[in-house]
Design an enzyme around this catalytic site. Structure first.
Site: not given
Length: 385
Positions: A126, A128, A130-131, A273, A344, A368, A372
């Site tokens: 898909f 969508l 762009e730069p 561990r 670690g 997607e 924000e």
């Protein structure tokens, strides 16, 4: 009963167990090699297709399994535990590849394209981003103009998943097709791979998701039939927003799986561990860290389950999908960080799954819809924006 089964019915429980077994027995042993080679293992993709994973939320008339979006989320979560690259291949193959055709395609487009997509024999992308148009998708600059009975497409796209594999059949691209009421008219158009003037650029050298297929795309006078318009002309942006709302639920399921994979790895490592003569898991600081990891997984799963149930019931889910993606992507990133700390120095070595989750999980806060953007969606639902 495992924690992931707590609110599943019998069919859902069986599906989740089946795919988790597949993930542990088939996917996980190959993950490090695929990540190192930066190659999508198409033979595993084919097995996923044979299991019906790409057809889960689609009706049987098109070759689907007759399931729902919740079932798809279960599959994506199970894969995301062990290999985010294959999980995003499934997520994008369904949410961004097949779903736009199913939602907005003509009967002829559905009949032609869906069977191969739902069987896993083909993938689609898909186009969508762009730069200059990421979160602000309305800033789309790619154009498509009608010349007789053909669309002529010019422009570029970036970060497009499943766009350059050996089984990629087409990409659906958003393009400016005119102007309406003083604003850009944005439509979606199907562009088959191999179309003259359509170029799939070299794969990106990414921080994570190394085995996922991702490319830039360029269009220089690429011509496709006028009938390749997907959905109503000028509805491309609105249709895209609907597709993204659903996709955010699937990404939330993936992120939940990643968070759980980190939790499982941390529990196993802390128990085996030995540090200063005792198991690492005996130290209260580690216990508290792992307890918080468990709480994050639980909360993330509740969020995506709720959003998916609303979607499948035909009820509004936009805000809940945003909450699910925000919560689960935070959980994945936080759990990856904590698991790496518990491991670690070993956590900095790529052969350990937690190192791959640490690299892979960051994009979950971006793709997607960034975190924000999710906050903005939530704020708007509260009447604040």
């Amino acid at each position: 009963m495992p924690a992931y089964e707590y609110d599943l019915n019998d069919d859902e429980r069986e599906l989740a167990r089946l795919i988790r077994d597949f993930a542990d027995e088939v996917v996980a042993p190959r993950s490090y090699a695929a990540d190192t080679a930066h190659e999508l293992p198409l033979d595993i993709v084919a097995q996923m297709g044979e299991m019906g994973l790409f057809g889960l939320p689609f009706p049987e008339e098109y070759g689907g399994q007759g399931g729902d979006y919740f079932a798809l989320g279960l599959a994506i979560e199970a894969l995301g535990r062990v290999d985010q690259s294959l999980a995003i291949t499934l997520e994008a193959g369904v949410s961004l590849g097949a779903m736009p055709v199913f939602r907005f395609g003509t009967p002829a487009q559905k009949e032609e394209l869906l069977p191969d997509l739902l069987s896993g024999a083909a993938l689609a992308g898909f186009g969508l981003t762009e730069p200059e148009a990421g979160s602000d998708a309305g800033a789309t600059r790619t154009t498509a103009r009608l010349d007789g009975d053909e669309w002529v497409i010019d422009g570029s796209k970036q970060f497009i998943t499943n766009s350059g594999t050996a089984i990629t059949r087409f990409v659906t691209v958003t393009a400016v097709t005119g102007e309406r009421d003083g604003a850009k008219e944005i439509s979606t158009i199907i562009v088959p791979n191999g179309t003259p003037g359509f170029t799939v650029g070299p794969a990106y050298d990414k921080v994570g998701w190394h085995a996922s297929d991702t490319h830039p795309l360029t269009f220089a006078g690429a011509r496709v039939p006028a009938g390749n318009l997907l959905g109503e002309r000028g509805r491309g942006f609105a249709n895209f927003l609907h597709i993204l709302d659903e996709g955010r639920i699937a990404i939330a399921a993936l992120a939940t799986g990643a968070a759980e994979g980190c939790l499982e790895a941390a529990i196993d490592y802390a128990g085996s561990r030995t540090v200063f003569g005792e198991a690492l898991a005996r130290r209260q600081g580690i216990q508290f860290m792992i307890a918080r990891m468990r709480a994050r997984v639980h909360t993330a799963r509740l969020a995506w389950h709720h959003a998916a149930r609303l979607r499948d019931a035909g009820r509004p889910f936009k805000e809940e999908a945003a909450i699910a993606k925000l919560t689960s992507s935070d959980a994945a990133m936080d759990n990856a960080r904590d698991a790496t700390q518990i491991f670690g120095g070993n956590g900095f070595m790529n052969e350990y799954p937690v190192a791959r989750h640490f690299r892979d999980s960051k994009i979950l806060e971006i793709g997607e819809g960034t975190s924000e953007v999710q906050l903005l969606v939530i704020a708007r639902s509260l009447g604040l924006a």
